[in-house]
Enzyme design. Structure first.
Site, PDB file in Angstrom:
ATOM      1  N   SER A 160       0.854  -1.179   0.000  1.00  0.00           N
ATOM      2  CA  SER A 160       0.000   0.000   0.000  1.00  0.00           C
ATOM      3  C   SER A 160       0.891   1.230   0.000  1.00  0.00           C
ATOM      4  O   SER A 160       2.121   1.124   0.042  1.00  0.00           O
ATOM      5  CB  SER A 160      -0.892   0.005   1.240  1.00  0.00           C
ATOM      6  OG  SER A 160      -0.107   0.339   2.364  1.00  0.00           O
ATOM      7  N   LYS A 161       0.248   2.370  -0.009  1.00  0.00           N
ATOM      8  CA  LYS A 161       0.979   3.638  -0.075  1.00  0.00           C
ATOM      9  C   LYS A 161       2.014   3.790   1.039  1.00  0.00           C
ATOM     10  O   LYS A 161       3.016   4.469   0.865  1.00  0.00           O
ATOM     11  CB  LYS A 161      -0.003   4.805   0.008  1.00  0.00           C
ATOM     12  CG  LYS A 161      -0.507   5.230  -1.339  1.00  0.00           C
ATOM     13  CD  LYS A 161      -1.164   6.588  -1.226  1.00  0.00           C
ATOM     14  CE  LYS A 161      -1.822   6.966  -2.535  1.00  0.00           C
ATOM     15  NZ  LYS A 161      -2.956   7.852  -2.321  1.00  0.00           N
ATOM     16  N   ARG A 162       1.724   3.158   2.158  1.00  0.00           N
ATOM     17  CA  ARG A 162       2.666   3.217   3.277  1.00  0.00           C
ATOM     18  C   ARG A 162       4.063   2.758   2.875  1.00  0.00           C
ATOM     19  O   ARG A 162       5.059   3.156   3.443  1.00  0.00           O
ATOM     20  CB  ARG A 162       2.205   2.286   4.407  1.00  0.00           C
ATOM     21  CG  ARG A 162       1.161   2.828   5.309  1.00  0.00           C
ATOM     22  CD  ARG A 162       0.880   1.855   6.442  1.00  0.00           C
ATOM     23  NE  ARG A 162       0.496   0.529   5.956  1.00  0.00           N
ATOM     24  CZ  ARG A 162       1.216  -0.567   6.116  1.00  0.00           C
ATOM     25  NH1 ARG A 162       2.351  -0.527   6.755  1.00  0.00           N
ATOM     26  NH2 ARG A 162       0.786  -1.724   5.646  1.00  0.00           N
TER      27      ARG A 162
END
Ligand code: GLU
Length: 469
Positions: free
Chosen positions: A238-240
């Site tokens: 994910s963007k994390r």
């Protein structure tokens, strides 16, 4: 049989690397089989689909070079077709109108949960004919009560699901719009899809879709459900974890060739080979060699591949993508050496195209200020004479090529009785603004005498100011 595959993204965000890998596998399989690849935009969720997201998908696919033979087909253009088939299923008694209210359904689900059962629609309206006039309804598909669905998945092996596990799914919502599972089925049928390659998050939909295909009398495609991509911490990517959008990789300076090579290996292998040209990928690809386990994204490896491709692709191919990065930095590459020539001498000094543009500005425009550290170290009063001398010797050259330039530098050092570095380093800082550049002969060769004269003069002024201060 002609193989036809598809990529069917929902336009609710950017094209992310997971989607891109699925698209790549689907595309490669079609190419490997001499088949066709369809791009279908699943935009039936009108609330969540946006024009920007549609464009982002097309941009991402184009940038990666994943060309489609058919499409883009938009599901919202096909509502009439879906509705006609829903009517057909109703007429044939293979689907039915369900008048159960949301509250009623919720109450049933609560009860089921309280009894430790899986919440499911109990088929209340399956055989009822006492339809209330003017009441809202959904259309549900009559899932067979007995038997099972067997999927021979190219990646996950044989999956068997009992029909008793599946409830009667909604195929038309009360607002008159057809649902995802139904549209996919109709499209896969109408588009002659022979192989469905998609994310494993859809594996639960597959038995339902197969039942609908059977009810419509449509052939059943083969399936390959691709595993998820994980971040380096083992959690779903994910963007994390950093960039997940394909276009972010472009912006960060990756070549599509590198990203494609990276993605193909993320879950698929051919012996221990790491580098695959597009032609090789197409020749060697098979669905059965895709691994079952989730793959972890490894940015280091992607960087390694990017470096490899920047160094080894023909400079024209790199230039095609590098140009955009120079433009982003406001550098006008029409005003200076051919980008290919700059790439030729800078390629092994960078990891990304963004870096390439950043460190190559001096070929196209005057740098604003010297790198402070380099200037302090190399533009000292002792450098004045070597710079003046080398300027004279360079400007006197009649041939402008790396050998002649090197000769002029050597002659300067010899005539002053100093080491080459005493001439070379001040010259490097003068011409490039910093202490880092490819060797001077090839660097200067890409600049004009006029530029070099001007920059040496600027360095001399810097030295003079320094003496006076
Ligand atoms: N539209 C679905 C998605 O973006 C894919 C459906 C499919 O491939 O069958 O997840």
């Amino acid at each position: 049989m002609t193989v036809v595959t598809r990529f069917a993204p929902s336009p609710t965000g950017y094209l992310h690397v997971g989607g891109a890998r699925t698209a790549l596998y689907s595309w490669l399989f079609a190419k490997n089989q001499g088949g066709e690849f369809v791009l279908r935009i699943e935009d039936t969720d009108i609330e969540r689909s946006t024009d920007e997201a549609k464009q982002a998908i097309l941009d991402g696919m184009q940038w990666l070079g994943l060309t489609w033979d058919t499409g883009p087909v938009y599901q919202t253009d096909r509502f009439d077709r879906y509705k006609a088939l829903i009517q057909q299923l109703l007429d044939e008694g293979k689907a039915y109108k369900c008048f159960m209210s949301a509250e009623e359904l919720d109450a049933i689900r609560e009860q089921q949960k309280a009894h430790g059962e899986k919440p499911r629609y109990p088929g209340t309206w399956r055989d009822r004919t006492d339809h209330p006039e003017g009441q809202p309804y959904v259309v549900r598909f009559k899932t067979p009560l007995e038997g099972e669905v067997v999927i021979k998945d190219h990646i996950r092996g044989t999956i068997t699901v009992a029909n008793s596990e599946l409830d009667d799914l909604i195929i038309l919502r009360s607002d008159g719009t057809p649902t995802y599972n139904f549209c996919v089925v109709v499209d896969d049928w109408d588009m002659g899809i022979t192989h469905v390659v998609r994310g494993e998050d859809h594996v639960n939909n597959t038995p339902r879709q197969i039942n609908i295909l059977k009810a419509l009398g449509a052939p059943i495609p083969e399936y390959a459900h691709v595993s998820m991509i994980l971040g380096d911490d083992g959690k779903k990517l994910s963007k994390r974890h950093g960039a997940v959008s394909v276009m972010q990789y472009r912006d960060d300076g990756y070549l599509p060739q590198a990203l494609m090579n990276y993605l193909v290996r993320l879950g698929w292998s051919h012996g221990d080979q790491e580098i695959f040209s597009q032609q090789e990928m197409i020749e060697l690809f098979s669905l059965d060699a895709i691994g079952q386990s989730a793959s972890a994204f490894n940015t280091e490896k992607l960087i390694w591949l990017n470096q490899h491709y920047i160094k080894s692709l023909p400079a024209e191919d790199v230039a095609e993508h590098a140009k955009w990065h120079f433009e982003q930095l406001g550098i006008d590459v029409s005003n200076g050496p051919a980008l290919e020539a700059v790439i030729g001498i800078q390629a092994d000094r960078v990891k990304t195209l963004k870096e390439l543009a950043e460190i190559s500005r001096y070929f196209y425009e005057e740098y604003e200020e010297f790198d402070e550290k380099a200037a302090k170290k190399h533009l000292r009063p002792v450098a004045k004479e070597p710079l003046e001398q080398v300027k004279v010797n360079l400007l006197a050259l009649t041939d402008w090529n790396p050998e002649a330039i090197q000769q002029a530098i050597n002659t300067t050092a010899e005539s002053l009785g100093v080491g080459m570095g005493k001439v070379g380093m001040p010259l490097r800082v003068a011409v490039t603004g910093s202490g880092n550049s490819p060797s001077l002969d090839i660097t200067l060769n890409l600049l004009t005498k006029g530029q070099i004269e001007q920059r040496i003069d600027k360095a001399l002024t810097y030295i003079a100011n320094r003496e006076n201060s």
